[in-house]
Enzyme design. Structure first.
Site, PDB file in Angstrom:
ATOM      1  N   GLY A   1       2.153   5.150   1.767  1.00 21.02           N
ATOM      2  CA  GLY A   1       2.244   5.664   3.139  1.00 21.02           C
ATOM      3  C   GLY A   1       3.569   5.311   3.682  1.00 21.02           C
ATOM      4  N   ASN A   2       3.757   5.718   4.783  1.00 18.59           N
ATOM      5  CA  ASN A   2       5.211   5.703   5.474  1.00 18.59           C
ATOM      6  C   ASN A   2       5.505   4.357   5.882  1.00 18.59           C
ATOM      7  OD1 ASN A   2       5.826   8.203   5.723  1.00 18.59           O
ATOM      8  ND2 ASN A   2       4.405   8.758   7.171  1.00 18.59           N
ATOM      9  N   VAL A   3       4.522   3.459   6.412  1.00 14.59           N
ATOM     10  CA  VAL A   3       5.035   2.091   6.738  1.00 14.59           C
ATOM     11  C   VAL A   3       5.251   1.227   5.621  1.00 14.59           C
ATOM     12  CG1 VAL A   3       4.060  -0.315   7.727  1.00 14.59           C
ATOM     13  CG2 VAL A   3       3.437   1.988   8.858  1.00 14.59           C
TER      14      VAL A   3
ATOM     15  N   GLY B   1       0.971  -1.230  -0.113  1.00 16.35           N
ATOM     16  CA  GLY B   1      -0.105   0.115  -0.026  1.00 16.35           C
ATOM     17  C   GLY B   1       1.047   1.220   0.090  1.00 16.35           C
TER      18      GLY B   1
ATOM     19  N   LYS C   1      -3.139   8.097  18.235  1.00 10.98           N
ATOM     20  CA  LYS C   1      -3.578   9.064  18.730  1.00 10.98           C
ATOM     21  C   LYS C   1      -2.859   9.029  20.025  1.00 10.98           C
ATOM     22  CE  LYS C   1      -7.462  10.507  16.597  1.00 10.98           C
ATOM     23  NZ  LYS C   1      -7.617  11.967  15.899  1.00 10.98           N
TER      24      LYS C   1
ATOM     25  N   ASN D   1     -10.856   6.072   4.319  1.00 11.15           N
ATOM     26  CA  ASN D   1     -10.714   6.279   2.828  1.00 11.15           C
ATOM     27  C   ASN D   1     -11.812   5.424   1.976  1.00 11.15           C
ATOM     28  OD1 ASN D   1      -8.969   7.986   3.438  1.00 11.15           O
ATOM     29  ND2 ASN D   1      -7.300   6.802   3.414  1.00 11.15           N
TER      30      ASN D   1
ATOM     31  N   GLY E   1      -7.587  -1.445  -3.051  1.00 12.09           N
ATOM     32  CA  GLY E   1      -7.020  -2.636  -3.418  1.00 12.09           C
ATOM     33  C   GLY E   1      -6.800  -3.712  -2.570  1.00 12.09           C
TER      34      GLY E   1
ATOM     35  N   GLU F   1      -0.293  -1.223  -7.026  1.00  7.37           N
ATOM     36  CA  GLU F   1      -1.075  -0.219  -7.691  1.00  7.37           C
ATOM     37  C   GLU F   1      -0.109   1.253  -8.020  1.00  7.37           C
ATOM     38  OE1 GLU F   1      -4.050   0.279  -4.701  1.00  7.37           O
ATOM     39  OE2 GLU F   1      -5.181  -1.430  -5.453  1.00  7.37           O
TER      40      GLU F   1
END
Lengths: 503, 503
Positions: free
Chosen positions: B270-272, B268, B407, B383, B387, B293
């Site tokens: 993002g940061n991870v 996916g 959080k 979101n 996929g 993707e």
């Protein structure tokens, strides 16, 4: 004349008891069987005796049991009764085993049937020590003629260290040739396309291969499978079937399904599926096809009447009557039925390509279209997910069917939130009860909820569901999918407390 | 020199305002765009103006908006601000739109990205009135050169009644040739195998076809995509990446993954994901492949270093810096990157065949391995599923990654029960947080629960989770998957009441 025509394997004929002696405690044992068809008949009871003996002598004795899907109730029961199963995979439906699973005394891993073969090959379940596979005969060259189901037998024969064969002479010899065993699967990165584009396509061979040096015993049996005859559909099942048939007619009219042939049908087993299939006969369809897991008696009539041109499955679970019909007209049926390994009958690639119409039963659905197929009140396993996910996720249309109530009206099959999800909102397009049909395609959750309650819920439960939804939507910051977390399981909690979901 | 080399289409050059005038209220409008790449830049703001004008004049004006996945935040925002979107499909990630969805003012349908094209073809979303597609040029013969993403553009161009093209001269012309547009998909029963067996295989053509008579306007733009640069991985992301890399090493050693090349990776965004990919560079791998993707900046480095031999995706979401690197070395990268339609990048057939290792983020998982990817506290959409389901269900290994808390520690990403399920227990094999990795393969639910809590939960939440599990298991008739329905959402209810899941 013997069904064992290969000399080397004929020399390995043994008693069931001697065959069971090759199995040791701690072994992973993979057996044939899918629904009522093709479970080994002799070695399993002998293994149960062996386990009972070991226990009486103060020892422990458990195996890990891998199958195609459910196996004969008899086989599952005798092993469960002696607490002989440590781990069970991938599907079960027998009360004794189910009780032990729900008591936490037997581990059960509930996976998609299309994933079983590949996960075993990938080594997720360790080494398979023993395979026990029922077949109907052995050719001179040592190939194995399958019996009434294929399931994962090709995989079991390939991967097991030691193989026990049961040659069941009850299986009609004329069934040979209905089977299509595909030998082209592989682990990635070596996979290639499955060249199957029509339900009737044959891509394999009629027999299993086996390395004779792995065969440790061949046991001869003559024992029937135990499929019971289906009862005539009741009013509720007929009403569900009626909604499904109306929907098909509507989709044909809208140009979303081909007239006459529709698309290949997959139907679960049981009375509702049986009623839907029965209805097809009266729907004026010709040249339908079925690409499913199990062929039951009702399918034979559809084939005979010409409504169904070809049916593909992995198991022929016929009653005695159905079997007689099959064998009396075997040359006709052989050209209209193909039995395949379950990794092919349920394969995502084929399910997507053929555009399957998936019709599966469910325990309950929630107002947003999430489906629970497996866990009564969210905690007790019923059977397992079986192949429903294979067909629902990758098919053309994904439908789930159920009566709107159970237990004489005490349980609603439409609830605010399901306490276990087997099919998510992303994978459920149509819900059907005897009350009506909810077409969820293209609807946002809030719109889905109104349609599900108004079309599918039983009138006695509708006001409760509307009340829940109204209050959830009225909550400040209700969100895309409104819920009251403190009340989401109020139906189930009430049932647990009072025996009814009604206040 | 103009990028519009076809005379007939050159004669249709128009202003964004005139192009927007072809869109009417009630229209279904399908636009290009996948992640930050390839969204139309000019016509959407003009359409928002048109909607604002209609509102000011006392009329109503809304469209149904179909996209590839998320589109540029700018485009989503301007349409949402004027309440111009009645229905949105299939994925969004922009705060203004999200707020309207969660307020129940905008319908949102959250479906698997691999299902979008086929469901539109099947007619589930009615007629597509207008397509607005960004491209980078038009050839003399009238073929369209894709821009930085493909998404569903092939489908939009095929099915729309009226087509608006945006020719963006900011897209480097040298990108041409990276695209592989497959024209072999069909509706069942006319589907055939996708002959794609390696990540780098090309099965299509470098351009889109278009019926020029459907093109109503061609708008010229020169506007950059807006991908932001990723920040350097933080400690938590690096810890997660470390566990994933250890796991790969372990699987290679066990013979379950090919050494050196592993299997095609999907990650996916993002940061991870970025940290995991960054780690691969240091893992000594060569000839890795990615079948995913989105290609982000970090992938370019992996390709340059030789860790990744080929990357396939549907979107090149590069920062300005990444784009400069690409264009400066375009002849090198063109042989190592392929962009495909999202129905191919996410296709169940290909995902299964290639044996994808799927690594996706999640909001939370429950102790039994069910994953919530979409709904904060079970009700508010974040979101969408995107996929993740395409890869998790049909891939070889399905992994979900998240920090163990959010959080500032108030939210645990491991909970007793997730209040929304996007990936069921049947589809989740590995969970990873910075605390550790839980390998759930072959485990029954009760065993899974212990592993998930002990390996993945934050130590502050572990005692609460163990307490829940112990009491659930101690309940009479606890079942296969023990739960206390009255307390299953206690973490979430506490957060809703106090702002923290901690007591």
């Amino acid at each position: 004349m013997s069904r064992i025509k290969n000399t080397a394997l004929a020399s390995k004929v043994a008693s069931a008891r001697d065959a069971a002696a090759v199995i040791n405690t701690g072994d992973t044992v993979a057996i044939s069987g899918f629904a009522s068809a093709g479970t080994p008949k002799a070695v399993i009871p002998a293994l149960a005796d062996r386990i009972r003996g070991a226990r009486a002598a103060g020892g422990d004795f458990t195996i890990n049991l891998l199958t195609g899907a459910s196996v004969s109730a008899e086989a599952e029961r005798v092993l469960a009764e002696v607490d002989g199963i440590a781990l069970r995979m991938p599907y079960q439906s027998e009360p004794t085993a189910r009780r032990r699973i729900n008591d936490g005394r037997m581990d059960y891993v509930d996976i998609h049937l299309s994933h079983v073969a590949q996960q075993v090959w990938e080594g997720y379940y360790g080494k398979v020590d023993v395979a026990i596979v029922e077949i109907s005969g052995i050719t001179e060259s040592g190939e194995l003629i399958p019996s009434a189901s294929i399931g994962n037998n090709k995989t079991w024969l390939d991967v097991a260290d030691r193989i026990v064969l049961e040659v069941n002479s009850w299986v009609p010899e004329a069934m040979a040739g209905m089977h299509d065993v595909y030998y082209g699967t592989a682990l990635p990165p070596n996979r290639t396309p499955l060249e199957l584009t029509r339900v009737a396509d044959r891509i394999g061979q009629p027999t299993f291969r086996v390395d004779p040096s792995k065969v440790v015993a061949v046991v001869e049996t003559n024992v029937p499978d135990s499929a019971s005859e289906l009862t005539e559909p009741d009013e509720v099942s007929l009403a569900i079937a009626g909604h499904v048939l109306d929907f098909f007619a509507h989709e044909v009219k809208a140009g979303r399904l081909p007239a006459g042939s529709l698309l290949p049908l997959q139907a679960g087993i049981g009375n509702v599926a049986n009623a839907v299939l029965g209805g097809l006969d009266r729907g004026g369809y010709k040249d339908l096809t079925c690409y499913s897991e199990v062929i039951q008696d009702s399918m034979l009539r559809l084939i005979k009447d010409g409504a169904v041109a070809h049916a593909s499955a992995t198991s022929l679970a016929l009653s005695a009557k159905g079997l007689a019909e099959l064998t009396d007209n075997i040359d006709f049926y052989r050209t209209h039925i193909t039995l395949r390994p379950q990794e092919i009958s349920n394969h995502p690639e084929v399910v997507r390509r053929l555009g399957i119409i998936a019709m599966n039963g469910m325990l309950e659905a929630d107002v947003y279209g999430n489906v629970n197929s497996t866990h009564v009140m969210g905690t007790k396993i019923m059977n397992g997910i079986g192949g429903s996910g294979d067909f629902a996720r990758n098919g053309y249309l994904s439908m789930f069917l159920s009566p709107s109530t159970a237990k004489g009206g005490a349980i609603s099959s439409i609830v605010p939130m399901v306490p276990h999800v087997d099919h998510t909102e992303h994978d459920v397009q149509v819900l059907v009860t005897e009350q009506g049909l909810a077409d969820l395609r293209g609807l946002s959750p809030r719109k889905r909820a109104r349609v599900v309650v108004d079309r599918c819920a039983h009138p006695e439960f509708r006001p409760l569901l509307h009340d829940y939804l109204s209050r959830a939507e009225a909550r400040s910051g209700a969100g895309h999918t409104p819920h009251l977390l403190g009340e989401a399981f109020s139906f189930h909690e009430r049932f647990n407390a009072t025996g009814s979901m009604l206040p």
